[in-house]
Design a protein around this motif. Sequence first.
Motif, PDB file in Angstrom:
ATOM      1  N   PRO A   1      56.909  10.340 -16.185  1.00 44.62           N
ATOM      2  CA  PRO A   1      58.264  10.892 -16.316  1.00 44.62           C
ATOM      3  C   PRO A   1      58.655  11.831 -15.181  1.00 44.62           C
ATOM      4  CG  PRO A   1      57.112  10.976 -18.418  1.00 44.62           C
ATOM      5  CD  PRO A   1      56.099  10.581 -17.392  1.00 44.62           C
ATOM      6  N   LEU A   2      57.701  12.619 -14.705  1.00 49.52           N
ATOM      7  CA  LEU A   2      58.006  13.559 -13.625  1.00 49.52           C
ATOM      8  C   LEU A   2      58.345  12.813 -12.337  1.00 49.52           C
ATOM      9  CD1 LEU A   2      58.212  16.473 -12.692  1.00 49.52           C
ATOM     10  CD2 LEU A   2      55.755  16.418 -12.174  1.00 49.52           C
ATOM     11  N   ALA A   3      57.565  11.758 -12.047  1.00 47.86           N
ATOM     12  CA  ALA A   3      57.823  10.969 -10.841  1.00 47.86           C
ATOM     13  C   ALA A   3      59.168  10.259 -10.940  1.00 47.86           C
ATOM     14  CB  ALA A   3      56.702   9.953 -10.640  1.00 47.86           C
ATOM     15  N   ILE A   4      59.500   9.745 -12.130  1.00 52.31           N
ATOM     16  CA  ILE A   4      60.791   9.080 -12.347  1.00 52.31           C
ATOM     17  C   ILE A   4      61.925  10.075 -12.132  1.00 52.31           C
ATOM     18  CG2 ILE A   4      62.289   8.164 -14.162  1.00 52.31           C
ATOM     19  CD1 ILE A   4      60.586   6.012 -13.230  1.00 52.31           C
ATOM     20  N   SER A   5      61.759  11.290 -12.642  1.00 46.77           N
ATOM     21  CA  SER A   5      62.788  12.318 -12.498  1.00 46.77           C
ATOM     22  C   SER A   5      63.008  12.676 -11.023  1.00 46.77           C
ATOM     23  CB  SER A   5      62.385  13.569 -13.282  1.00 46.77           C
ATOM     24  OG  SER A   5      63.367  14.553 -13.181  1.00 46.77           O
TER      25      SER A   5
END
Length: 471
Positions: free
Chosen positions: A208-212
Amino acid sequence: MDGPKTKGEDGENIEPSPYDGTQKNAVLHEAKCFNEKQINARECSEVLTKLMYLIIQGEEFSPSEISKVFFSVTKLFNSRDVHLRRMVYLALKNLPADPEEAMMVVNCLAKDMTGKTDLYRANAIRVLAKILHPSMIGSFERFMKQAIIDKEPYVVSSAILAGNHMLESGADSIKRWSSEVQEALNNPSPMVQLHALLLLFKLKQYDPLAISRLAISLARAPPKGTMAQVLLIRCIASVVCRQGTPDRELLKFLQDKLHDKSFAVMYEAAKTICELPNINRTQVISAIGVLQEFLSSPVPAQRFAAVRTLSKVVLRFPIAVAPCSVDLEHLINDSNRNVATIAITTLLRTGVEQNVDRLMKSIAGFMTDTSDEFKIVLIDAIKSLCLKFKHRHKTLLSFLSASLREEGGKDYKRAIMNAILEIIENIPETKETGLEQFCEFIEDCEFPKLSMKILDLLGSEGPKTKKAREI
């Protein structure tokens, strides 16, 4: 002289396929031409077309038949005819050959993949992705990465799509392609941008952090392709939905896209803003304004998309949708009955009491031309309106009663029955009228389960009414 025509689902005439009536045994016999020393490209292409037609139509082939045809098709690599070679690639992708047998053609495909003809390179990459076992992808990884940064968009797109297919097959080595795929986003081809963005988000979907971070970086420098921007908006929506408070930068990007030149981008941005769970009425007004403009579009698909989205938004922000009432009323007479039905449903949900009688008269005029799917949505809106304006129950309950006696499927009749039941439970003075309507319905009801439910209701509630004997 034209051949006989068949009727399609929409009633239009459909030209019959020239391959209707093709027999499997005849095609297998004709496939012997693949083994001739002098390959006739036109004849072989015709046989391959018939073979693909049979496979697509679901014709079953025995393992021995598939094996024999597969090896015969591989001999067609000796031909230099471009059209035939493309048919060979298509056949290799669709023939359900044994994985071990399929490996026999890898050398031919590898030769084409490293050749100079872009058409062959692109197609060879796609076929390899289909037949290679995930454990063998590593040996071709270098060639795939080179293809992703190639100058030819068709080759780049094929390599990215191959990576997407292999990732779904469980090939972990694809996760090492991130830098090359990121670079492909700068390709001027809209097709490449879309495919690169799709693979990039799939590579990072469990982080999720990388997607954000990726969503924020692309919001600052978005791809120029229309479909890539639509996909980016959807990915940003998934990020914002996970946030307690929407990120200002991402929300500003969505707001800016409401003024894009492309309808697809404008609509996707408006739809996304309206569906965000953590949005308020003030923030959604600009998106509703864009949808309102589409209501008067000469393109039916745009009108349908806008009115359907508004029909969902009105459940959360009825006051914000109220300014669209005039445009929605114009759609009541739209030539597309589905658009007209959703427009009336939306108007009913805005909760303007003075429009009820007029809208109910409009509804009765075209209910027979509308599918059950949209009728059910309409019934739900009428039920909600009746519960909101309880003193209007006579008009609305009368309409539901008339609808119950009209033709319709089981789901449609169940929706009406449940609507009347809910009205009876919430408005006590409607109980006797509702039960009388159910008595009339079960006389000709063709759905046993609905009849049983109504009989159970009449048995339990009927004796408690003033007209117990009549019921």
